[in-house]
Enzyme design. Structure first.
Site, PDB file in Angstrom:
ATOM      1  N   GLU A  76      -1.984  -9.717   2.732  1.00  0.00           N
ATOM      2  CA  GLU A  76      -2.050 -10.294   4.080  1.00  0.00           C
ATOM      3  C   GLU A  76      -3.450 -10.181   4.684  1.00  0.00           C
ATOM      4  O   GLU A  76      -3.795 -10.926   5.614  1.00  0.00           O
ATOM      5  CB  GLU A  76      -1.014  -9.621   4.995  1.00  0.00           C
ATOM      6  CG  GLU A  76      -1.405  -8.290   5.604  1.00  0.00           C
ATOM      7  CD  GLU A  76      -1.390  -7.112   4.631  1.00  0.00           C
ATOM      8  OE1 GLU A  76      -1.775  -5.997   5.035  1.00  0.00           O
ATOM      9  OE2 GLU A  76      -0.982  -7.309   3.466  1.00  0.00           O
ATOM     10  N   CYS A  80       0.837  -1.197   0.000  1.00  0.00           N
ATOM     11  CA  CYS A  80       0.000   0.000   0.000  1.00  0.00           C
ATOM     12  C   CYS A  80       0.880   1.259   0.000  1.00  0.00           C
ATOM     13  O   CYS A  80       1.573   1.520  -0.976  1.00  0.00           O
ATOM     14  CB  CYS A  80      -0.964  -0.031   1.186  1.00  0.00           C
ATOM     15  SG  CYS A  80      -2.367   1.104   1.019  1.00  0.00           S
ATOM     16  N   HIS A 137      -3.439  -5.287  -0.231  1.00  0.00           N
ATOM     17  CA  HIS A 137      -2.954  -5.928   0.997  1.00  0.00           C
ATOM     18  C   HIS A 137      -3.197  -7.437   0.925  1.00  0.00           C
ATOM     19  O   HIS A 137      -4.234  -7.922   1.391  1.00  0.00           O
ATOM     20  CB  HIS A 137      -3.692  -5.371   2.217  1.00  0.00           C
ATOM     21  CG  HIS A 137      -3.245  -4.022   2.661  1.00  0.00           C
ATOM     22  ND1 HIS A 137      -2.386  -3.833   3.724  1.00  0.00           N
ATOM     23  CD2 HIS A 137      -3.543  -2.790   2.181  1.00  0.00           C
ATOM     24  CE1 HIS A 137      -2.182  -2.538   3.892  1.00  0.00           C
ATOM     25  NE2 HIS A 137      -2.869  -1.880   2.967  1.00  0.00           N
TER      26      HIS A 137
END
Length: 354
Positions: free
Chosen positions: A253, A130, A251
């Site tokens: 994750e 990001c 993202h």
């Protein structure tokens, strides 16, 4: 007792983000990042976002990797001399819509820019998520959209527009991105890609993004509105050899199924897995340059040569400090020859490191 660098786990620096809790500043890092770094064999070292830390980065050595992630908008003065054509009214509306992101944090900017440039100078593995991808692009001379909605989305036909920030469906919002063939993203998500579409659905938490990609980078994914969602340096990507320079706008994750830790795709954690692999390899290369074998036993002949070299340096020191020259020229030549060999060995090791 000095710590043996060979037994230190590889260290990944992560800069914290400042928030306010109970009227006090609090520094934090998302736990998903920390968990993945640890699970793949490295140690996250949090660099606090506090005044003056940018002057203390040497104290965080050794640095084997840098992961930069969430944060506020980057100061636009860092990537373009002139601001965009946004009007004062538009800028005010942007600040109102994205209040938590538009409060520029110059201290965090300074810390992260220095770390990014350090990675680029020393080929330290770098993963930008990001904001971290935006920092990487800016550090290499690229630019950003100050607001995707105003500068990109509103100029497109309705059927081509992409929602990059949905506050009403913050973690659940997804939009498609097209993955570029023969890139790391293609390798990681290949089992989830259809040959014709080459698309995956990604999350989105940003109102800024890459406008002009720095020259050294190659795109890995695009949103349907043309926004670059991932990029890397192909000349600095080989995790097995400790090379990894990459930025992802989304993202991975946090791409998980509702109320579950299960990832949307099997490839989601691979950015962290390959990054950690590069970090571990980089540490091994670094240790190869700095480690000296201990308890080295010399035979009589080698011990004799060692004493001759030591005497040569001792004589040279006396000449330098006191002007005393009672030695034979041949005694000094031994030390000079030793230094030449040492320099050649050092240059050879450096040339083969990267």
């Amino acid at each position: 007792m000095a710590t043996d660098l060979a037994v230190i786990l590889p260290r990944v620096l992560i800069v914290s983000r400042r928030s306010v809790r109970k009227n006090k500043f609090v520094d934090f890092v998302g736990e998903y990042h920390l968990d993945l770094i640890v699970s793949y064999g490295a140690v996250p070292v949090i660099v606090p976002r506090v005044t003056g830390v940018h002057m203390l980065l040497d104290s965080f050595e050794p640095i084997h990797g840098v992961l930069l992630c969430e944060g506020e908008d980057i100061d636009p003065s860092l990537y373009e001399a002139e601001t965009s054509n946004l009007s004062a009214e538009e800028m005010e509306e942007i600040r109102r819509l994205h209040a938590s992101d538009t409060a520029i944090d110059k201290e965090k900017d300074t810390i992260e820019m220095r770390l990014a440039k350090l990675c680029l100078e020393r080929n330290i593995p770098y993963l930008g998520i990001c904001r971290g991808s935006q920092v990487l692009n800016v550090a290499c001379g690229g630019t950003l959209y100050q607001d995707i909605g105003k500068e990109l989305t509103n100029k497109l036909p309705l059927n081509e527009r992409v929602v990059h920030m949905d506050y009403d469906n913050y973690d659940g919002h997804r939009h498609p991105v097209k993955v570029v063939e023969n890139t790391p993203l293609d390798q990681w998500f290949k089992d989830s890609l259809e040959d014709e579409k080459m698309e995956i659905l990604v999350n989105s938490y940003h109102h800024q993004g890459v406008k002009r990609l720095a020259q050294r980078f190659v795109p890995m994914a695009f949103a349907s509105d043309g926004l670059i969602e991932g990029f890397y340096d192909p000349d600095a990507y080989n995790p097995e050899e400790g090379k990894f320079i990459m930025g992802l706008q989304f993202h991975p994750e946090r791409m998980r199924k509702p109320d579950s830790d299960e990832f949307d795709y099997p490839g989601c954690p691979f950015a962290y897995k390959e990054f950690a692999k590069a970090v571990i390899a980089y540490q091994k290369k670094l240790n190869g340059l700095t480690n000296v074998k201990k308890s080295l036993k010399l035979d009589q002949e080698m011990e004799k040569k060692r004493k001759i070299i030591v005497r040569s340096f001792s004589l040279a020191r006396n000449i330098y400090e006191h002007g005393i020259n009672s030695s034979k020229e041949s005694e000094l030549e031994v030390g000079a020859e030793f230094l030449e060999v040492l320099l050649e060995l050092y240059l050879y090791r450096i040339s083969n490191l990267f």
